[in-house]
Design a protein around this motif. Structure first.
Motif: not given
Length: 287
Positions: A63-78
Motif C-alpha cells: 500500500x503506497x502513497x505515490x505521493x502524499x503531499x507532506x507539507x500540507x500536513x503541518x503536524x509531523x508527529x501526527x
C-alpha cells in the motif's frame, strides 16, 4: 521490475464499494502494490484513509502513497503516528511516498505558503524518523504504535531536482518519479544514485515511477476526460500528459520494457477511470 496499480482514489464519481472491489481485484491479479496520488483541492478520497480501507480487504499487496503531499500536513508527529498506524494495521505493507507538491490552491486551502516548503519538508522527515525510532516526547514515553519495520515505514521521496536527490540520500529509502518518459526516468535515476553514493549510503535506493493508463474501447476518451481536468491548471501541458497515457496493450508493454531497461524497480500504472474491467485489462496487457 515490480508492476503496481493505482487505486482510483482521485477519479471523480468513484463509489466507496468500487475502491474496495478494486483493491481485492488488484491483489488477486498479482500486482505488487496499490498506489495513491495526492491532491487536496479536487474531488477525491484522502490517501491514508483510502489505503486503510484497502488494507482491511487485502492481505498481501503493498500500500503506497505515490505521493502524499507532506507539507500540507503541518503536524509531523501526527502524520508519523498515522503512517505507523497504517503500517502496523496492514502488517508492514505500507510504504510512505511523500513529495513537496506544487499547486498553489492546495496550499492556499491549507492556509500555508509554498515558500520555504522544502525546508519544512526536511524538518518533517527528520521529526517523523525520530518518532518512529521511539524518541520520548512526554510522561507516557514515545508516540506509538511501534512500526513493524525497524526505523519506520519505507520512506520514498519524490522530486526531480538535485535538492530532491540529496533528500533521498540523506533521509529516504528510495525515490519516485511522478510522471515523465522512460528516458527522463533513467537520467534522473542516475542523479539519485550519484547523490546516494556521495552521501556514503550502502546499497542502492529503490526507484519507482508512475505511468497513467486507461484500456478498453473508450480508452482515449477516458484518459483525456480525466487527465485534461485533473491537470487543467497546467494549460497546454495537460494535453501532453493526457497524450502520454497508455491506452493500448502495446503501449503498456512498451512502457514496462522501457522503464525496466532504465533501472526502475517498480512501475505503478495509475488509472484514469474506475470501471471494474480496468484491473483485468491491465493484468492481461502485462501478462
Amino acid at each position: 521490475m515490480d508492476i503496481g496499480i493505482g487505486l482510483p482514489n482521485t477519479v471523480p464519481a468513484t463509489e466507496p464499494a468500487r475502491l474496495l472491489d478494486w483493491a481485492r481485484q488488484a491483489e488477486g491479479a498479482g500486482f505488487s502494490t496499490l498506489g495513491t496520488i495526492g491532491r487536496l483541492v479536487y474531488q477525491g478520497y484522502e490517501e491514508l484513509i483510502a489505503l486503510s480501507a484497502a488494507a482491511a480487504v487485502t492481505s498481501r499487496i503493498r500500500l503506497t502513497t505515490s505521493v502524499l503531499l507532506a507539507p500540507l500536513h503541518t503536524n509531523a508527529a501526527l502524520l508519523a503516528k498515522q503512517a505507523a498506524s497504517l503500517e502496523r494495521i496492514s502488517g508492514g505493507r505500507f510504504v510512505l511516498g511523500v513529495g513537496l507538491g506544487g499547486r498553489d490552491d492546495d496550499f492556499a486551502a491549507s492556509g500555508l505558503s509554498t515558500k520555504g516548503r522544502g525546508r519544512r519538508f526536511e524538518e518533517q522527515l527528520q521529526e517523523m524518523k525520530q518518532v518512529w525510532a521511539g524518541e520520548e516526547r512526554g510522561f507516557a514515553g514515545g508516540i506509538g504504535p511501534r512500526p513493524v519495520r525497524d526505523g519506520g515505514p519505507e520512506l520514498i521521496l519524490g522530486g526531480g531536482t538535485e535538492a530532491s536527490f540529496r533528500r533521498v540520500a540523506e533521509l529516504g529509502d528510495g525515490w519516485i518519479m511522478g510522471g515523465g518518459s522512460p528516458d527522463m526516468f533513467a537520467q534522473a535515476a542516475a542523479g539519485v544514485d550519484a547523490a546516494w553514493r556521495d552521501a556514503g549510503r550502502s546499497g542502492t535506493p529503490r526507484k519507482l515511477s508512475l505511468a497513467y493508463f486507461g484500456l478498453g474501447p473508450n480508452a482515449r476518451a477516458q484518459a483525456d476526460g480525466y487527465l485534461l481536468d485533473y491537470y487543467g491548471f497546467l494549460g497546454d501541458v495537460a494535453g501532453q500528459i493526457a497524450g502520454s497515457a497508455a491506452v493500448t496493450p502495446d503501449m503498456v508493454k512498451s512502457y514496462v520494457a522501457a522503464f525496466e531497461a532504465g533501472g526502475c524497480d517498480e512501475l505503478i500504472f495509475v488509472p484514469t477511470g474506475s470501471g471494474p474491467e480496468q484491473v483485468e485489462l491491465l493484468a492481461e496487457a502485462i501478462a
